[in-house]
Design a protein around this motif. Sequence first.
Motif, PDB file in Angstrom:
ATOM      1  N   UNK A   1       0.830  -1.208   0.000  1.00 39.10           N
ATOM      2  CA  UNK A   1       0.000   0.000   0.000  1.00 39.10           C
ATOM      3  C   UNK A   1       0.865   1.258   0.000  1.00 39.10           C
ATOM      4  N   UNK A   2       1.977   1.227   0.743  1.00 38.21           N
ATOM      5  CA  UNK A   2       2.901   2.370   0.735  1.00 38.21           C
ATOM      6  C   UNK A   2       3.495   2.577  -0.661  1.00 38.21           C
TER       7      UNK A   2
ATOM      8  N   UNK B   1       4.051   5.732  -5.667  1.00 32.27           N
ATOM      9  CA  UNK B   1       4.160   5.775  -7.125  1.00 32.27           C
ATOM     10  C   UNK B   1       2.999   6.532  -7.779  1.00 32.27           C
ATOM     11  N   UNK B   2       1.827   6.519  -7.157  1.00 37.64           N
ATOM     12  CA  UNK B   2       0.647   7.122  -7.770  1.00 37.64           C
ATOM     13  C   UNK B   2       0.338   8.515  -7.224  1.00 37.64           C
TER      14      UNK B   2
ATOM     15  N   UNK C   1      -8.046   9.344  -9.331  1.00 38.93           N
ATOM     16  CA  UNK C   1      -6.802   9.067  -8.605  1.00 38.93           C
ATOM     17  C   UNK C   1      -6.910   7.726  -7.886  1.00 38.93           C
ATOM     18  N   UNK C   2      -5.749   7.157  -7.566  1.00 38.85           N
ATOM     19  CA  UNK C   2      -5.699   5.868  -6.887  1.00 38.85           C
ATOM     20  C   UNK C   2      -4.922   6.023  -5.587  1.00 38.85           C
ATOM     21  N   UNK C   3      -5.514   5.591  -4.481  1.00 38.62           N
ATOM     22  CA  UNK C   3      -4.836   5.547  -3.180  1.00 38.62           C
ATOM     23  C   UNK C   3      -5.037   4.162  -2.578  1.00 38.62           C
ATOM     24  N   UNK C   4      -4.196   3.818  -1.596  1.00 39.21           N
ATOM     25  CA  UNK C   4      -4.243   2.470  -1.027  1.00 39.21           C
ATOM     26  C   UNK C   4      -4.146   2.526   0.496  1.00 39.21           C
ATOM     27  N   UNK C   5      -4.836   1.591   1.145  1.00 40.89           N
ATOM     28  CA  UNK C   5      -4.721   1.371   2.590  1.00 40.89           C
ATOM     29  C   UNK C   5      -4.666  -0.137   2.817  1.00 40.89           C
TER      30      UNK C   5
ATOM     31  N   UNK D   1      -4.702  -0.506 -14.298  1.00 42.72           N
ATOM     32  CA  UNK D   1      -5.234   0.849 -14.203  1.00 42.72           C
ATOM     33  C   UNK D   1      -4.317   1.752 -15.039  1.00 42.72           C
ATOM     34  N   UNK D   2      -4.857   2.406 -16.075  1.00 47.57           N
ATOM     35  CA  UNK D   2      -4.056   3.173 -17.028  1.00 47.57           C
ATOM     36  C   UNK D   2      -4.103   4.669 -16.694  1.00 47.57           C
ATOM     37  N   UNK D   3      -2.961   5.302 -16.863  1.00 50.86           N
ATOM     38  CA  UNK D   3      -2.892   6.747 -16.625  1.00 50.86           C
ATOM     39  C   UNK D   3      -3.418   7.503 -17.843  1.00 50.86           C
TER      40      UNK D   3
END
Length: 410
Positions: free
Chosen positions: A11-12, A17-18, A46-50, A110-112
Amino acid sequence: MPEGPELHLASLYVNKMCNGVVFSGPVIKSEVSKNPEVPFTCEAYRVTATSRGKEVKLTLTPIKSDGAPKRGAKAGQADLPVDVVFRFGMSGYFRFTGEDELPKHAHLRFYTREKPRRVLSFVDARRFGSWAPSGTWQPDRGPCVMFEYQSFRENVLSHLSDRAFDRPICEVLLNQKYFNGIGNYLRAEILYRLSIPPFVCARTVLEGLEPDDAFKNEKPLKKEFTKETKTKAMKQESGDLLRLCHTVSLEVVNLGGKGYDPTKTDYSDFQAWLQCYYVDGMKNVRDHNGRTMWFKGDPGPMAPKGSKSPKAKKRGKKDDDHDYTDKKKAIMSDSESTSMKKSVKKETPKKAKNVRQKEIVSKRGKAVKTQEVKPQSETRSSSRKRKSSSAEPAAGQQRRNRRVTRKDSK
């Protein structure tokens, strides 16, 4: 298998990177994956992670343009954030690359929006990993051992009457209902540090612990562990298994874990940190679920019957097998040739015996058959010879009798 620390590191990695990157378009699933489609498409998001225990949640948040949303927006365009929960299985991880460097086993992409495009991929060579576009953590998983420590502690100690705690402590540590984030290498390291035999009843290990832990130290995330800090922490933590589930996991996060930064190839720090798991001289036994448990000393009274640890130096053997120097090759060839000679010497008499027995049996069989079939299989010439040979003594006797009668008549 990736454990709690590795999923947190993943997740970090995604957040690093995103950060500031805008994604666009639909989420693409590979054709070979049996996981569900992610029904999400957006012109800009946008993409975030936990992370929580052994799960990672990606949140896809649409970027709203100035003013009210257009009514003529394309069908399927997302207006609200969508969560996708991942479980890594045996080999899952995230990778952020250029579109022309797409990994071989990228099963969700997931494409930018930029050109040339980049891709955030969920890579899983063995395809044991999974994802669910449900937006919720699995309900049967307990609180995270790292970031929900007090809830995790209370959840375990308030359910000690559960039948799950009748099992050996090493097997209960893999129960994600109570130990969300603990896996095979973490359980080995935790039990080793506390000198707890792996196959003792879990309830007897846990029933003396207090629900509220006075020692709440979150510092392992903020500073590196040196030898001095390790020894101090071990002194403070002695005897409290739940506390070690928390602090040992945080140590791995601080070390960088097994390298779930896909660009990292040097795992020497992690290997040096291990004290029990896959360490030479340690014993290993398969538990009742077939998972390998590494430990030192007595396994405990609940160990599987007939359990042995024949591969105590498994890691050393692997290292030896990968030594391809000329000296090693010569030794291997000599040993192989001698072993081949021994095997040939041992096997040949057995084969000869078997062959002789077969020959004797076959000869006997043929002999019996020839005796039985002799009258039918005789040729005319052999029968004539036999008749003549049998008739010869009778004819000679008749001649003698004639001579005697002639003499008497004279």
